[in-house]
Motif scaffolding. Structure first.
Motif, mmCIF file in Angstrom:
data_model
loop_
_atom_site.group_PDB
_atom_site.id
_atom_site.type_symbol
_atom_site.label_atom_id
_atom_site.label_comp_id
_atom_site.label_asym_id
_atom_site.label_seq_id
_atom_site.Cartn_x
_atom_site.Cartn_y
_atom_site.Cartn_z
ATOM 1 N N ARG A 231 0.791 -1.280 0.150
ATOM 2 C CA ARG A 231 0.054 0.043 0.061
ATOM 3 C C ARG A 231 0.814 1.215 -0.123
ATOM 4 O O ARG A 231 0.459 2.109 -0.921
ATOM 5 C CB ARG A 231 -0.880 0.034 1.358
ATOM 6 C CG ARG A 231 -2.021 -0.889 1.072
ATOM 7 C CD ARG A 231 -3.359 -0.726 2.156
ATOM 8 N NE ARG A 231 -2.608 -0.483 3.564
ATOM 9 C CZ ARG A 231 -2.558 -1.509 4.315
ATOM 10 N NH1 ARG A 231 -3.106 -2.734 3.966
ATOM 11 N NH2 ARG A 231 -2.132 -1.304 5.691
ATOM 12 N N ARG A 232 1.890 1.161 0.826
ATOM 13 C CA ARG A 232 2.741 2.489 0.996
ATOM 14 C C ARG A 232 3.606 2.605 -0.259
ATOM 15 O O ARG A 232 3.875 3.844 -0.693
ATOM 16 C CB ARG A 232 3.626 2.321 2.241
ATOM 17 C CG ARG A 232 2.726 2.461 3.402
ATOM 18 C CD ARG A 232 1.914 3.706 3.401
ATOM 19 N NE ARG A 232 1.210 3.712 4.691
ATOM 20 C CZ ARG A 232 -0.280 3.764 4.521
ATOM 21 N NH1 ARG A 232 -0.678 3.066 3.515
ATOM 22 N NH2 ARG A 232 -1.018 3.617 5.591
ATOM 23 N N ARG A 233 3.703 1.728 -1.150
ATOM 24 C CA ARG A 233 4.519 1.539 -2.489
ATOM 25 C C ARG A 233 3.847 2.343 -3.225
ATOM 26 O O ARG A 233 4.132 3.433 -4.051
ATOM 27 C CB ARG A 233 4.973 0.405 -3.161
ATOM 28 C CG ARG A 233 5.901 -0.460 -2.091
ATOM 29 C CD ARG A 233 7.537 0.045 -2.447
ATOM 30 N NE ARG A 233 8.488 -0.820 -1.915
ATOM 31 C CZ ARG A 233 9.785 -0.490 -1.422
ATOM 32 N NH1 ARG A 233 10.003 0.815 -1.786
ATOM 33 N NH2 ARG A 233 10.471 -1.636 -1.020
ATOM 34 N N ALA A 234 2.322 2.273 -3.116
ATOM 35 C CA ALA A 234 1.361 2.713 -4.112
ATOM 36 C C ALA A 234 0.689 3.882 -3.626
ATOM 37 O O ALA A 234 0.551 5.024 -4.391
ATOM 38 C CB ALA A 234 0.071 1.682 -4.280
ATOM 39 N N GLU A 235 0.518 4.191 -2.458
ATOM 40 C CA GLU A 235 0.049 5.539 -1.666
ATOM 41 C C GLU A 235 0.731 5.867 -0.439
ATOM 42 O O GLU A 235 0.332 5.252 0.536
ATOM 43 C CB GLU A 235 -1.634 5.085 -1.319
ATOM 44 C CG GLU A 235 -2.517 4.365 -2.760
ATOM 45 C CD GLU A 235 -3.851 4.306 -2.192
ATOM 46 O OE1 GLU A 235 -4.148 4.316 -0.999
ATOM 47 O OE2 GLU A 235 -4.631 4.057 -2.925
ATOM 48 N N PRO A 236 1.656 6.684 -0.774
ATOM 49 C CA PRO A 236 2.557 7.205 0.393
ATOM 50 C C PRO A 236 1.667 7.870 1.332
ATOM 51 O O PRO A 236 0.951 8.679 0.956
ATOM 52 C CB PRO A 236 3.591 7.796 -0.097
ATOM 53 C CG PRO A 236 3.795 7.312 -1.659
ATOM 54 C CD PRO A 236 2.301 7.192 -1.938
ATOM 55 N N GLU A 237 1.846 7.692 2.492
ATOM 56 C CA GLU A 237 1.229 8.716 3.538
ATOM 57 C C GLU A 237 2.396 8.998 4.662
ATOM 58 O O GLU A 237 3.743 8.736 4.664
ATOM 59 C CB GLU A 237 0.024 7.919 4.511
ATOM 60 C CG GLU A 237 -1.044 7.672 3.575
ATOM 61 C CD GLU A 237 -2.195 6.982 4.240
ATOM 62 O OE1 GLU A 237 -2.118 7.283 5.708
ATOM 63 O OE2 GLU A 237 -3.241 6.674 3.543
ATOM 64 N N THR A 242 5.857 4.443 5.283
ATOM 65 C CA THR A 242 6.027 5.171 4.095
ATOM 66 C C THR A 242 7.531 5.671 4.350
ATOM 67 O O THR A 242 8.535 5.660 3.395
ATOM 68 C CB THR A 242 5.085 6.458 4.261
ATOM 69 O OG1 THR A 242 3.967 5.841 4.089
ATOM 70 C CG2 THR A 242 5.695 7.139 3.031
ATOM 71 N N ARG A 442 -8.676 7.606 6.481
ATOM 72 C CA ARG A 442 -7.777 6.883 5.628
ATOM 73 C C ARG A 442 -7.082 7.904 4.636
ATOM 74 O O ARG A 442 -7.146 8.883 4.792
ATOM 75 C CB ARG A 442 -8.647 5.771 4.691
ATOM 76 C CG ARG A 442 -9.166 4.753 5.735
ATOM 77 C CD ARG A 442 -8.262 4.122 6.761
ATOM 78 N NE ARG A 442 -6.845 3.805 6.227
ATOM 79 C CZ ARG A 442 -5.749 3.888 6.763
ATOM 80 N NH1 ARG A 442 -5.685 4.639 7.943
ATOM 81 N NH2 ARG A 442 -4.397 3.516 6.398
ATOM 82 N N ALA A 443 -6.478 7.543 3.689
ATOM 83 C CA ALA A 443 -5.811 8.257 2.652
ATOM 84 C C ALA A 443 -6.465 9.434 2.233
ATOM 85 O O ALA A 443 -7.853 9.555 1.995
ATOM 86 C CB ALA A 443 -5.563 7.385 1.333
ATOM 87 N N GLY A 444 -5.633 10.488 2.260
ATOM 88 C CA GLY A 444 -6.222 11.964 1.813
ATOM 89 C C GLY A 444 -6.572 12.766 3.017
ATOM 90 O O GLY A 444 -7.039 14.052 2.946
ATOM 91 N N ARG A 456 5.681 16.554 1.418
ATOM 92 C CA ARG A 456 6.270 15.086 0.784
ATOM 93 C C ARG A 456 7.545 15.290 0.832
ATOM 94 O O ARG A 456 8.298 16.024 0.213
ATOM 95 C CB ARG A 456 5.481 14.887 -0.495
ATOM 96 C CG ARG A 456 3.924 14.849 -0.540
ATOM 97 C CD ARG A 456 3.639 13.660 0.530
ATOM 98 N NE ARG A 456 4.205 12.258 0.213
ATOM 99 C CZ ARG A 456 4.601 11.510 0.936
ATOM 100 N NH1 ARG A 456 4.580 11.516 2.320
ATOM 101 N NH2 ARG A 456 5.338 10.510 0.684
#
Length: 508
Positions: A231-237, A242, A442-444, A456
């Motif tokens: 998940r963190r490869r695709a959607e860093p947080e 991350t 969650r994300a965002g 970032r």
């Protein structure tokens, strides 16, 4: 003194020494082959500290011992000897593949300690440049955690756990508090709050006990961590996972997942034991009660005293001799195994002539080991322990141990002495409303107040440096819940002074 170790082949798997079912195993005596004392069996289980002192009296600061399966090793008891060993990786390596008994085939993975010494491609088994690469990624990522903000977060989860049992008037503070709080906090910090549940807590316990369920438990934990890495490869947080996968060390998925497991499980075990030990000492030790009630000791100082008296890990296997050497008057041969003696070093008469002496303000203990492999997350563990214990005592000021102290039971393994239960009673009270979100969106979603608020991360190749954390957003100021001073704190410290101290320490 020459090495007493002449490794002989272990008994085959079908030998009664490896029995795992059927007839009960015969009781293991304290003395094994060659007259060496065993660091397992009833004597060690009942009184490990007493066993350490026998070894110190017989052999001095470094003693020959037998591990599970009568595997020989050196237990380092002296404070300065432990420091020398942990600070000299060129002589005493963390790479278990150097173990002579593994090299000659006299020790194999059927030994009960195999999960501890089996080599893995993680920083705790590495030396030199590879250790610096892997350890650097871990320490840099830990450094990005907002320690002040995380205390507010720990306080919320502590109150959530207290809410689960406050109406009943009784609880087991080990299974209902100490064993859950570290996992809740670490799941949030590394970035997988949705994975926290009773099954994850029990999986961690089975892995650490080395039970027959350990393999399945490990698969459960690793499955969650591999999903997190993907998940963190695709959607860093903005979370630890991350920061780890984006670090210039360029971890593979396997490296990232295994280091996440290392951080999660090590932090869980040490902090769960630390919380239980602090609570036990607060509830049973008149010294703690008197010093806390008189304002002569803060909870962080109580945690530090506990790290001297009841460290979360009693010993750590291990180090392996890279060559022939001498340590504490003993001649160590290349390939010998050595054990970091944390608990015995903390009561070494050279540094602590009176074992019951207060060590307030002294952080020279070895509770987190030492040298290049010293625990990098020790301040997070301290924060979880003192903030969690503080929150519990503020909610339940009349809490009392509901059994006699000598009725408390322990489970001792090579590496730790684990309090099984800590039953308490108190006046029932209603749950308390918990302000602020318990589980981040969650994300965002905007970063929660326990997270670092920073831009970032730029491309490390372009800058060559790791950016520093940005400013922490101001947390909403809420008044601390009304509470009375715990009974053991009454006396010369007025209620207002206590609340002022708590407010100052928490930062809100």
């Amino acid at each position: 003194m020459t090495s007493p170790f002449d490794p002989t082949p272990l008994p085959p798997p079908e030998c009664p020494a490896h029995a795992s079912g059927g007839a009960p195993e015969p009781e293991v005596s304290e003395i094994g082959p060659g007259g060496l004392r065993r660091l397992y069996g009833p004597a060690h289980e009942k009184d490990p500290m007493g066993l350490y002192e026998k070894l110190r009296a017989e052999h001095g600061p470094v003693a020959p011992v037998l591990l599970n399966g009568d595997v020989p090793a050196w237990l380092v008891l002296g404070h300065s000897e432990n420091l020398h060993m942990t600070r000299t990786p060129s002589l005493y390596s963390r790479d278990s593949r150097r173990w002579r008994m593994l090299q000659d085939g006299s020790l194999d993975m059927t030994n009960p300690l195999a999960p501890i010494f089996a080599y893995q491609p993680v920083c705790v088994f590495a030396d030199g440049a590879e250790h610096e690469r892997q350890r650097g990624a871990v320490t840099d990522s830990i450094a990005r955690i907002d320690h002040r903000g995380v205390r507010r977060f720990i306080n919320r989860f502590s109150n959530r756990l207290v809410n689960d049992f406050c109406e009943s008037g009784q609880a087991d503070l080990v299974s209902q508090f100490a064993e859950h709080l570290p996992m809740m906090v670490m799941c949030q910090i590394i970035g997988m709050p949705e994975e926290y549940d009773e099954e994850l807590v029990q999986a961690a316990r089975e892995m650490l006990k080395g039970s027959e369920k350990a393999i399945a438990a490990n698969e459960h934990v690793m499955g969650a961590l591999y999903r997190l890495v993907a998940r963190r490869r695709a959607e860093p947080e903005e979370d630890f996972a991350t920061w780890l996968v984006e670090h210039p060390a360029q971890f593979t998925d396997d490296e990232a997942a295994h280091h996440l497991r290392l951080v999660l499980i090590a932090a869980y075990e040490t902090t769960a034991n630390l919380i239980a030990n602090v609570l036990r000492m607060v509830l049973t030790d008149p010294r703690f009660r008197a010093q806390l009630s008189g304002g002569h000791m803060t909870l962080p100082e109580a945690v530090e005293q506990t790290l001297w008296d009841e460290p979360p890990f009693t010993t750590i296997l291990g180090r392996w001799a890279a060559g022939d050497s001498e340590l504490g008057g003993q001649k160590i041969k290349a390939g010998d195994a050595l054990i970091v003696g944390i608990a015995p070093a903390n009561v070494d008469p050279v540094v602590r002539p009176e074992p019951s002496a207060s060590m307030q303000g002294n952080r020279a203990h070895l509770a987190f080991s030492g040298g290049p492999h010293e625990c990098p997350g020790q301040d997070i563990g301290r924060a979880i322990a003192d903030t969690g214990v503080d929150a519990l005592l503020m909610r339940l000021p009349d809490i009392q141990l509901s059994v006699e102290e000598d009725e408390l039971r322990w489970r001792s393994t090579l590496m730790s002495r684990h309090l099984i239960e800590l039953p308490v009673s108190f006046a029932p009270r209603p749950p308390q409303e918990i302000t602020g979100p318990v589980i981040p969106e969650r994300a965002g979603a905007a970063a929660r107040d326990w997270q670092i608020s920073s831009p970032r991360r730029p491309d490390p190749a372009a800058s060559g440096t790791v950016p520093q954390p940005g400013p922490v957003p101001a947390a909403p100021r809420t008044a601390p819940p009304a509470a009375t001073v715990p009974a053991q704190r009454r006396g010369s410290a007025p209620v207002r002074a206590w609340r002022t101290l708590v407010t100052w320490w928490r930062g809100y």
